[in-house]
Write a protein that holds these residues in place. Structure first.
Motif, PDB file in Angstrom:
ATOM      1  N   SER A 146       0.796  -1.219   0.000  1.00 57.80           N
ATOM      2  CA  SER A 146       0.000   0.000   0.000  1.00 57.80           C
ATOM      3  C   SER A 146       0.836   1.280   0.000  1.00 57.80           C
ATOM      4  CB  SER A 146      -0.938   0.001   1.208  1.00 57.80           C
ATOM      5  OG  SER A 146      -0.184  -0.075   2.396  1.00 57.80           O
ATOM      6  N   LEU A 147       2.167   1.154  -0.016  1.00 58.41           N
ATOM      7  CA  LEU A 147       3.011   2.340  -0.028  1.00 58.41           C
ATOM      8  C   LEU A 147       2.970   3.033  -1.389  1.00 58.41           C
ATOM      9  CD1 LEU A 147       6.191   1.008   1.815  1.00 58.41           C
ATOM     10  CD2 LEU A 147       4.420   2.511   2.735  1.00 58.41           C
ATOM     11  N   PRO A 148       2.841   4.360  -1.398  1.00 62.84           N
ATOM     12  CA  PRO A 148       2.869   5.083  -2.669  1.00 62.84           C
ATOM     13  C   PRO A 148       4.242   4.986  -3.314  1.00 62.84           C
ATOM     14  CG  PRO A 148       2.431   6.572  -0.833  1.00 62.84           C
ATOM     15  CD  PRO A 148       2.670   5.230  -0.263  1.00 62.84           C
ATOM     16  N   LYS A 149       4.266   5.071  -4.603  1.00 63.61           N
ATOM     17  CA  LYS A 149       5.505   5.039  -5.381  1.00 63.61           C
ATOM     18  C   LYS A 149       5.595   6.321  -6.204  1.00 63.61           C
ATOM     19  CE  LYS A 149       6.166   0.428  -4.732  1.00 63.61           C
ATOM     20  NZ  LYS A 149       5.457   0.216  -3.516  1.00 63.61           N
ATOM     21  N   ILE A 150       6.810   6.673  -6.587  1.00 62.66           N
ATOM     22  CA  ILE A 150       7.028   7.805  -7.479  1.00 62.66           C
ATOM     23  C   ILE A 150       6.934   7.289  -8.910  1.00 62.66           C
ATOM     24  CG2 ILE A 150       8.619   9.614  -8.211  1.00 62.66           C
ATOM     25  CD1 ILE A 150       9.961   9.357  -5.435  1.00 62.66           C
ATOM     26  N   HIS A 151       6.068   7.894  -9.689  1.00 67.81           N
ATOM     27  CA  HIS A 151       5.895   7.503 -11.095  1.00 67.81           C
ATOM     28  C   HIS A 151       7.034   8.136 -11.893  1.00 67.81           C
ATOM     29  CE1 HIS A 151       4.166   6.875 -15.001  1.00 67.81           C
ATOM     30  NE2 HIS A 151       3.150   6.227 -14.463  1.00 67.81           N
ATOM     31  N   ASN A 152       8.029   7.329 -12.264  1.00 71.06           N
ATOM     32  CA  ASN A 152       9.251   7.875 -12.865  1.00 71.06           C
ATOM     33  C   ASN A 152       9.033   8.536 -14.224  1.00 71.06           C
ATOM     34  OD1 ASN A 152       8.861   5.486 -14.214  1.00 71.06           O
ATOM     35  ND2 ASN A 152      10.972   4.793 -14.062  1.00 71.06           N
ATOM     36  N   VAL A 153       7.932   8.252 -14.896  1.00 70.74           N
ATOM     37  CA  VAL A 153       7.646   8.918 -16.170  1.00 70.74           C
ATOM     38  C   VAL A 153       6.968  10.265 -15.927  1.00 70.74           C
ATOM     39  CG1 VAL A 153       6.342   8.746 -18.326  1.00 70.74           C
ATOM     40  CG2 VAL A 153       7.484   6.728 -17.407  1.00 70.74           C
ATOM     41  N   GLN A 154       6.109  10.334 -14.921  1.00 72.14           N
ATOM     42  CA  GLN A 154       5.356  11.554 -14.634  1.00 72.14           C
ATOM     43  C   GLN A 154       6.138  12.572 -13.806  1.00 72.14           C
ATOM     44  OE1 GLN A 154       2.821  10.976 -16.951  1.00 72.14           O
ATOM     45  NE2 GLN A 154       1.715  12.217 -15.483  1.00 72.14           N
ATOM     46  N   VAL A 155       7.201  12.150 -13.146  1.00 71.44           N
ATOM     47  CA  VAL A 155       7.880  13.014 -12.178  1.00 71.44           C
ATOM     48  C   VAL A 155       8.369  14.329 -12.789  1.00 71.44           C
ATOM     49  CG1 VAL A 155      10.214  12.053 -12.372  1.00 71.44           C
ATOM     50  CG2 VAL A 155       9.422  12.950 -10.180  1.00 71.44           C
ATOM     51  N   ASP A 156       8.709  14.339 -14.057  1.00 70.29           N
ATOM     52  CA  ASP A 156       9.182  15.572 -14.697  1.00 70.29           C
ATOM     53  C   ASP A 156       8.105  16.643 -14.786  1.00 70.29           C
ATOM     54  OD1 ASP A 156      11.741  14.650 -14.935  1.00 70.29           O
ATOM     55  OD2 ASP A 156      11.548  14.064 -17.036  1.00 70.29           O
ATOM     56  N   SER A 157       6.842  16.265 -14.614  1.00 72.83           N
ATOM     57  CA  SER A 157       5.765  17.253 -14.655  1.00 72.83           C
ATOM     58  C   SER A 157       5.525  17.908 -13.292  1.00 72.83           C
ATOM     59  CB  SER A 157       4.469  16.620 -15.175  1.00 72.83           C
ATOM     60  OG  SER A 157       4.006  15.639 -14.270  1.00 72.83           O
ATOM     61  N   CYS A 158       6.344  17.580 -12.302  1.00 70.38           N
ATOM     62  CA  CYS A 158       6.219  18.167 -10.963  1.00 70.38           C
ATOM     63  C   CYS A 158       6.334  19.690 -11.052  1.00 70.38           C
ATOM     64  CB  CYS A 158       7.294  17.616 -10.029  1.00 70.38           C
ATOM     65  SG  CYS A 158       7.218  18.290  -8.354  1.00 70.38           S
ATOM     66  N   SER A 159       5.398  20.385 -10.429  1.00 70.19           N
ATOM     67  CA  SER A 159       5.410  21.850 -10.440  1.00 70.19           C
ATOM     68  C   SER A 159       6.173  22.431  -9.255  1.00 70.19           C
ATOM     69  CB  SER A 159       3.977  22.382 -10.431  1.00 70.19           C
ATOM     70  OG  SER A 159       3.346  22.041  -9.209  1.00 70.19           O
ATOM     71  N   LEU A 160       6.708  21.577  -8.397  1.00 68.81           N
ATOM     72  CA  LEU A 160       7.459  21.986  -7.201  1.00 68.81           C
ATOM     73  C   LEU A 160       6.602  22.784  -6.222  1.00 68.81           C
ATOM     74  CD1 LEU A 160      10.832  23.095  -8.865  1.00 68.81           C
ATOM     75  CD2 LEU A 160      10.198  20.830  -8.047  1.00 68.81           C
ATOM     76  N   ASP A 161       5.286  22.581  -6.261  1.00 64.84           N
ATOM     77  CA  ASP A 161       4.403  23.307  -5.348  1.00 64.84           C
ATOM     78  C   ASP A 161       4.467  22.766  -3.915  1.00 64.84           C
ATOM     79  OD1 ASP A 161       2.970  20.917  -5.507  1.00 64.84           O
ATOM     80  OD2 ASP A 161       1.190  21.830  -6.399  1.00 64.84           O
ATOM     81  N   GLU A 162       5.018  21.577  -3.752  1.00 61.20           N
ATOM     82  CA  GLU A 162       5.251  20.944  -2.454  1.00 61.20           C
ATOM     83  C   GLU A 162       3.978  20.657  -1.660  1.00 61.20           C
ATOM     84  OE1 GLU A 162       8.475  22.561  -0.194  1.00 61.20           O
ATOM     85  OE2 GLU A 162       9.783  22.666  -1.945  1.00 61.20           O
ATOM     86  N   GLU A 163       2.844  20.536  -2.327  1.00 61.58           N
ATOM     87  CA  GLU A 163       1.612  20.182  -1.628  1.00 61.58           C
ATOM     88  C   GLU A 163       1.719  18.795  -1.010  1.00 61.58           C
ATOM     89  OE1 GLU A 163      -1.395  21.922  -0.900  1.00 61.58           O
ATOM     90  OE2 GLU A 163       0.107  23.449  -1.288  1.00 61.58           O
ATOM     91  N   CYS A 164       2.374  17.873  -1.699  1.00 58.54           N
ATOM     92  CA  CYS A 164       2.547  16.524  -1.147  1.00 58.54           C
ATOM     93  C   CYS A 164       3.399  16.575   0.113  1.00 58.54           C
ATOM     94  CB  CYS A 164       3.141  15.580  -2.174  1.00 58.54           C
ATOM     95  SG  CYS A 164       4.728  16.097  -2.867  1.00 58.54           S
ATOM     96  N   VAL A 165       4.409  17.429   0.120  1.00 57.71           N
ATOM     97  CA  VAL A 165       5.272  17.593   1.289  1.00 57.71           C
ATOM     98  C   VAL A 165       4.452  18.152   2.447  1.00 57.71           C
ATOM     99  CG1 VAL A 165       7.279  18.831   2.219  1.00 57.71           C
ATOM    100  CG2 VAL A 165       7.334  17.952  -0.116  1.00 57.71           C
ATOM    101  N   ARG A 166       3.653  19.163   2.159  1.00 59.97           N
ATOM    102  CA  ARG A 166       2.847  19.825   3.183  1.00 59.97           C
ATOM    103  C   ARG A 166       1.821  18.881   3.809  1.00 59.97           C
ATOM    104  NH1 ARG A 166      -1.857  22.238   3.646  1.00 59.97           N
ATOM    105  NH2 ARG A 166      -2.476  22.048   1.488  1.00 59.97           N
TER     106      ARG A 166
END
Length: 86
Positions: free
Chosen positions: A42-62
Motif C-alpha cells: 500500500s506504499l505510494p511510489k514515485i511515477h518515474n515517467v510523470q515526475v518531470d511534470s512536478c510543479s514543485l508546489d510541495e503540496e505533497c510535502v505539506r
C-alpha cells in the motif's frame, strides 16, 4: 528511500520507512507523480515517467503527516554545492 530526479528542476524523495500509507500524496498531486500499485503493497511510489511534470508546489510535502516526502529544488542543490565548495 525512493528518489527520482525531476528533469532540470531537482529531486523528489520519499522515506519509505516513515511512510504510513495515508495516500495524501496520491490524492493531492494533480500531475499523477504518486501512485499505488494495484495488488502491491500500500506504499505510494514515485511515477518515474510523470515526475518531470512536478510543479514543485510541495503540496505533497505539506500534506504528509510524517514528513516522509522531500522535494529538493535544483536551486537548493546548487547552493549546497557552492557552500561546500564542490
Amino acid at each position: 528511500i525512493q528518489e527520482e530526479p525531476i528533469s532540470g528542476k531537482g529531486m523528489v524523495r520519499m522515506d519509505l520507512s516513515r511512510c504510513v500509507s495515508c495516500q495524501n500524496c496520491v490524492v493531492i498531486c494533480p500531475h499523477e507523480i504518486w501512485f499505488r500499485e494495484e495488488g502491491g503493497d500500500s506504499l505510494p511510489k514515485i511515477h518515474n515517467v510523470q515526475v518531470d511534470s512536478c510543479s514543485l508546489d510541495e503540496e505533497c510535502v505539506r500534506l504528509c503527516p510524517v514528513h516522509a516526502i522531500q522535494i529538493e529544488k535544483a536551486s537548493d542543490q546548487e547552493k549546497i554545492i557552492d557552500d561546500e565548495g564542490y
